[in-house]
Design a protein around this motif. Structure first.
Motif, PDB file in Angstrom:
ATOM      1  N   GLY A  13       0.818  -1.213   0.000  1.00  0.00           N
ATOM      2  CA  GLY A  13       0.000   0.000   0.000  1.00  0.00           C
ATOM      3  C   GLY A  13       0.847   1.257   0.000  1.00  0.00           C
ATOM      4  N   ALA A  14       1.926   1.236   0.779  1.00  0.00           N
ATOM      5  CA  ALA A  14       2.817   2.401   0.822  1.00  0.00           C
ATOM      6  C   ALA A  14       3.450   2.647  -0.543  1.00  0.00           C
ATOM      7  CB  ALA A  14       3.889   2.195   1.884  1.00  0.00           C
ATOM      8  N   LEU A  15       3.870   1.592  -1.210  1.00  0.00           N
ATOM      9  CA  LEU A  15       4.448   1.745  -2.551  1.00  0.00           C
ATOM     10  C   LEU A  15       3.434   2.318  -3.531  1.00  0.00           C
ATOM     11  CD1 LEU A  15       6.491  -1.570  -2.835  1.00  0.00           C
ATOM     12  CD2 LEU A  15       7.401   0.754  -2.647  1.00  0.00           C
ATOM     13  N   ILE A  16       2.197   1.840  -3.457  1.00  0.00           N
ATOM     14  CA  ILE A  16       1.143   2.358  -4.344  1.00  0.00           C
ATOM     15  C   ILE A  16       0.882   3.821  -4.030  1.00  0.00           C
ATOM     16  CG2 ILE A  16      -1.289   2.155  -4.979  1.00  0.00           C
ATOM     17  CD1 ILE A  16      -0.981  -0.898  -4.339  1.00  0.00           C
ATOM     18  N   GLY A  17       0.794   4.162  -2.744  1.00  0.00           N
ATOM     19  CA  GLY A  17       0.548   5.546  -2.345  1.00  0.00           C
ATOM     20  C   GLY A  17       1.652   6.486  -2.770  1.00  0.00           C
ATOM     21  N   ILE A  18       2.896   6.049  -2.611  1.00  0.00           N
ATOM     22  CA  ILE A  18       4.039   6.872  -3.028  1.00  0.00           C
ATOM     23  C   ILE A  18       4.008   7.099  -4.533  1.00  0.00           C
ATOM     24  CG2 ILE A  18       6.560   6.855  -3.280  1.00  0.00           C
ATOM     25  CD1 ILE A  18       6.639   5.461  -0.510  1.00  0.00           C
ATOM     26  N   GLY A  24       3.494  10.856 -13.667  1.00  0.00           N
ATOM     27  CA  GLY A  24       3.761   9.882 -14.714  1.00  0.00           C
ATOM     28  C   GLY A  24       3.783   8.434 -14.265  1.00  0.00           C
ATOM     29  N   VAL A  25       3.655   8.211 -12.966  1.00  0.00           N
ATOM     30  CA  VAL A  25       3.650   6.837 -12.450  1.00  0.00           C
ATOM     31  C   VAL A  25       2.253   6.531 -11.940  1.00  0.00           C
ATOM     32  CG1 VAL A  25       4.662   5.233 -10.793  1.00  0.00           C
ATOM     33  CG2 VAL A  25       6.071   7.018 -11.792  1.00  0.00           C
ATOM     34  N   SER A  26       1.721   5.415 -12.357  1.00  0.00           N
ATOM     35  CA  SER A  26       0.365   5.037 -11.983  1.00  0.00           C
ATOM     36  C   SER A  26       0.384   4.100 -10.787  1.00  0.00           C
ATOM     37  CB  SER A  26      -0.306   4.334 -13.166  1.00  0.00           C
ATOM     38  OG  SER A  26      -1.491   3.695 -12.756  1.00  0.00           O
ATOM     39  N   GLY A  27      -0.516   4.364  -9.835  1.00  0.00           N
ATOM     40  CA  GLY A  27      -0.669   3.461  -8.705  1.00  0.00           C
ATOM     41  C   GLY A  27      -1.147   2.088  -9.153  1.00  0.00           C
ATOM     42  N   GLY A  28      -1.953   2.060 -10.208  1.00  0.00           N
ATOM     43  CA  GLY A  28      -2.433   0.791 -10.756  1.00  0.00           C
ATOM     44  C   GLY A  28      -1.305  -0.053 -11.299  1.00  0.00           C
ATOM     45  N   THR A  29      -0.332   0.604 -11.928  1.00  0.00           N
ATOM     46  CA  THR A  29       0.822  -0.123 -12.448  1.00  0.00           C
ATOM     47  C   THR A  29       1.629  -0.724 -11.309  1.00  0.00           C
ATOM     48  OG1 THR A  29       0.935   1.354 -14.347  1.00  0.00           O
ATOM     49  CG2 THR A  29       2.920   0.096 -13.830  1.00  0.00           C
ATOM     50  N   ILE A  30       1.821   0.031 -10.256  1.00  0.00           N
ATOM     51  CA  ILE A  30       2.562  -0.474  -9.100  1.00  0.00           C
ATOM     52  C   ILE A  30       1.784  -1.614  -8.444  1.00  0.00           C
ATOM     53  CG2 ILE A  30       3.546   0.098  -6.855  1.00  0.00           C
ATOM     54  CD1 ILE A  30       5.006   1.324  -9.319  1.00  0.00           C
ATOM     55  N   ALA A  31       0.474  -1.469  -8.348  1.00  0.00           N
ATOM     56  CA  ALA A  31      -0.349  -2.546  -7.781  1.00  0.00           C
ATOM     57  C   ALA A  31      -0.196  -3.825  -8.599  1.00  0.00           C
ATOM     58  CB  ALA A  31      -1.812  -2.112  -7.730  1.00  0.00           C
ATOM     59  N   LEU A  32      -0.139  -3.679  -9.889  1.00  0.00           N
ATOM     60  CA  LEU A  32       0.055  -4.834 -10.764  1.00  0.00           C
ATOM     61  C   LEU A  32       1.438  -5.453 -10.532  1.00  0.00           C
ATOM     62  CD1 LEU A  32      -1.259  -6.434 -13.092  1.00  0.00           C
ATOM     63  CD2 LEU A  32      -0.121  -4.877 -14.658  1.00  0.00           C
ATOM     64  N   GLU A  73     -16.910 -12.148   0.303  1.00  0.00           N
ATOM     65  CA  GLU A  73     -15.959 -12.398  -0.789  1.00  0.00           C
ATOM     66  C   GLU A  73     -14.860 -11.337  -0.880  1.00  0.00           C
ATOM     67  OE1 GLU A  73     -15.881 -15.148  -2.702  1.00  0.00           O
ATOM     68  OE2 GLU A  73     -17.509 -15.845  -1.403  1.00  0.00           O
ATOM     69  N   VAL A  74     -15.015 -10.235  -0.164  1.00  0.00           N
ATOM     70  CA  VAL A  74     -13.997  -9.182  -0.166  1.00  0.00           C
ATOM     71  C   VAL A  74     -12.782  -9.687   0.604  1.00  0.00           C
ATOM     72  CG1 VAL A  74     -13.451  -6.842   0.597  1.00  0.00           C
ATOM     73  CG2 VAL A  74     -15.724  -7.348  -0.310  1.00  0.00           C
ATOM     74  N   SER A  75     -11.610  -9.493   0.045  1.00  0.00           N
ATOM     75  CA  SER A  75     -10.364  -9.895   0.700  1.00  0.00           C
ATOM     76  C   SER A  75      -9.950  -8.789   1.678  1.00  0.00           C
ATOM     77  CB  SER A  75      -9.279 -10.128  -0.353  1.00  0.00           C
ATOM     78  OG  SER A  75      -8.076 -10.471   0.265  1.00  0.00           O
ATOM     79  N   TRP A  76     -10.622  -8.759   2.834  1.00  0.00           N
ATOM     80  CA  TRP A  76     -10.401  -7.692   3.805  1.00  0.00           C
ATOM     81  C   TRP A  76      -8.963  -7.679   4.310  1.00  0.00           C
ATOM     82  CZ3 TRP A  76     -13.853  -4.108   3.624  1.00  0.00           C
ATOM     83  CH2 TRP A  76     -15.181  -4.414   3.331  1.00  0.00           C
ATOM     84  N   SER A  77      -8.335  -8.841   4.395  1.00  0.00           N
ATOM     85  CA  SER A  77      -6.965  -8.900   4.908  1.00  0.00           C
ATOM     86  C   SER A  77      -5.963  -8.252   3.960  1.00  0.00           C
ATOM     87  CB  SER A  77      -6.559 -10.360   5.177  1.00  0.00           C
ATOM     88  OG  SER A  77      -6.586 -11.099   3.974  1.00  0.00           O
ATOM     89  N   THR A  78      -6.374  -8.027   2.742  1.00  0.00           N
ATOM     90  CA  THR A  78      -5.533  -7.308   1.781  1.00  0.00           C
ATOM     91  C   THR A  78      -6.023  -5.876   1.618  1.00  0.00           C
ATOM     92  OG1 THR A  78      -5.062  -9.337   0.567  1.00  0.00           O
ATOM     93  CG2 THR A  78      -4.679  -7.277  -0.592  1.00  0.00           C
ATOM     94  N   VAL A  79      -7.313  -5.695   1.458  1.00  0.00           N
ATOM     95  CA  VAL A  79      -7.882  -4.381   1.167  1.00  0.00           C
ATOM     96  C   VAL A  79      -7.606  -3.369   2.283  1.00  0.00           C
ATOM     97  CG1 VAL A  79     -10.047  -3.134   0.818  1.00  0.00           C
ATOM     98  CG2 VAL A  79      -9.653  -5.295  -0.369  1.00  0.00           C
ATOM     99  N   LEU A  80      -7.834  -3.748   3.527  1.00  0.00           N
ATOM    100  CA  LEU A  80      -7.666  -2.795   4.629  1.00  0.00           C
ATOM    101  C   LEU A  80      -6.224  -2.331   4.816  1.00  0.00           C
ATOM    102  CD1 LEU A  80     -10.236  -4.128   7.240  1.00  0.00           C
ATOM    103  CD2 LEU A  80     -10.435  -2.156   5.735  1.00  0.00           C
ATOM    104  N   PRO A  81      -5.253  -3.247   4.920  1.00  0.00           N
ATOM    105  CA  PRO A  81      -3.865  -2.756   5.092  1.00  0.00           C
ATOM    106  C   PRO A  81      -3.359  -1.947   3.901  1.00  0.00           C
ATOM    107  CG  PRO A  81      -3.985  -5.101   5.621  1.00  0.00           C
ATOM    108  CD  PRO A  81      -5.312  -4.702   5.058  1.00  0.00           C
ATOM    109  N   VAL A  82      -3.688  -2.393   2.690  1.00  0.00           N
ATOM    110  CA  VAL A  82      -3.243  -1.648   1.508  1.00  0.00           C
ATOM    111  C   VAL A  82      -3.914  -0.278   1.466  1.00  0.00           C
ATOM    112  CG1 VAL A  82      -3.337  -1.596  -1.020  1.00  0.00           C
ATOM    113  CG2 VAL A  82      -2.637  -3.679   0.142  1.00  0.00           C
ATOM    114  N   GLY A  83      -5.216  -0.241   1.709  1.00  0.00           N
ATOM    115  CA  GLY A  83      -5.948   1.028   1.682  1.00  0.00           C
ATOM    116  C   GLY A  83      -5.464   2.013   2.738  1.00  0.00           C
ATOM    117  N   ILE A  84      -5.228   1.521   3.938  1.00  0.00           N
ATOM    118  CA  ILE A  84      -4.756   2.400   5.016  1.00  0.00           C
ATOM    119  C   ILE A  84      -3.358   2.922   4.704  1.00  0.00           C
ATOM    120  CG2 ILE A  84      -4.012   2.414   7.432  1.00  0.00           C
ATOM    121  CD1 ILE A  84      -6.437   0.519   7.963  1.00  0.00           C
ATOM    122  N   ALA A  85      -2.495   2.066   4.195  1.00  0.00           N
ATOM    123  CA  ALA A  85      -1.122   2.479   3.892  1.00  0.00           C
ATOM    124  C   ALA A  85      -1.058   3.458   2.720  1.00  0.00           C
ATOM    125  CB  ALA A  85      -0.255   1.255   3.598  1.00  0.00           C
ATOM    126  N   MET A  86      -2.019   3.339   1.801  1.00  0.00           N
ATOM    127  CA  MET A  86      -2.021   4.271   0.678  1.00  0.00           C
ATOM    128  C   MET A  86      -2.281   5.675   1.184  1.00  0.00           C
ATOM    129  SD  MET A  86      -3.993   2.164  -2.318  1.00  0.00           S
ATOM    130  CE  MET A  86      -4.420   3.647  -3.175  1.00  0.00           C
TER     131      MET A  86
END
Length: 86
Positions: A13-18, A24-32, A73-86
């Protein structure tokens, strides 16, 4: 959830947020690149479906079972930490 997995998702999440603040850098690209993109997209879709089912079903007297099904079906263990860190 193991602490190392939580820490790894926070780092992702921190990498995506940064990347969002770098022109010119997309958070989606980093997420991928860090391997979380598909899980986030699928979880976002299930979250939206769950909210829509709740908004439509509860007033019609159908209860919350359909909404809860989607929200499970939501992957809360991924969504919450990534979202908070972003």
């Amino acid at each position: 959830m193991p602490a190392i997995l939580l820490l790894w998702n926070v780092l992702r999440g921190a990498l995506i947020g940064i990347s969002e603040i770098i022109p010119g850098v997309s958070g989606g690209t980093i997420a991928l690149l860090v391997g979380v993109y598909e899980r986030l997209i699928q979880s976002a879709a299930e979250l939206v479906r769950g909210v829509v089912r709740f908004v439509l079903d509860v007033p019609r007297g159908r209860g919350t079972a359909g909404a809860r099904e989607h929200l499970r079906e939501v992957s809360w263990s991924t969504v919450l930490p990534v979202g908070i860190a972003m």
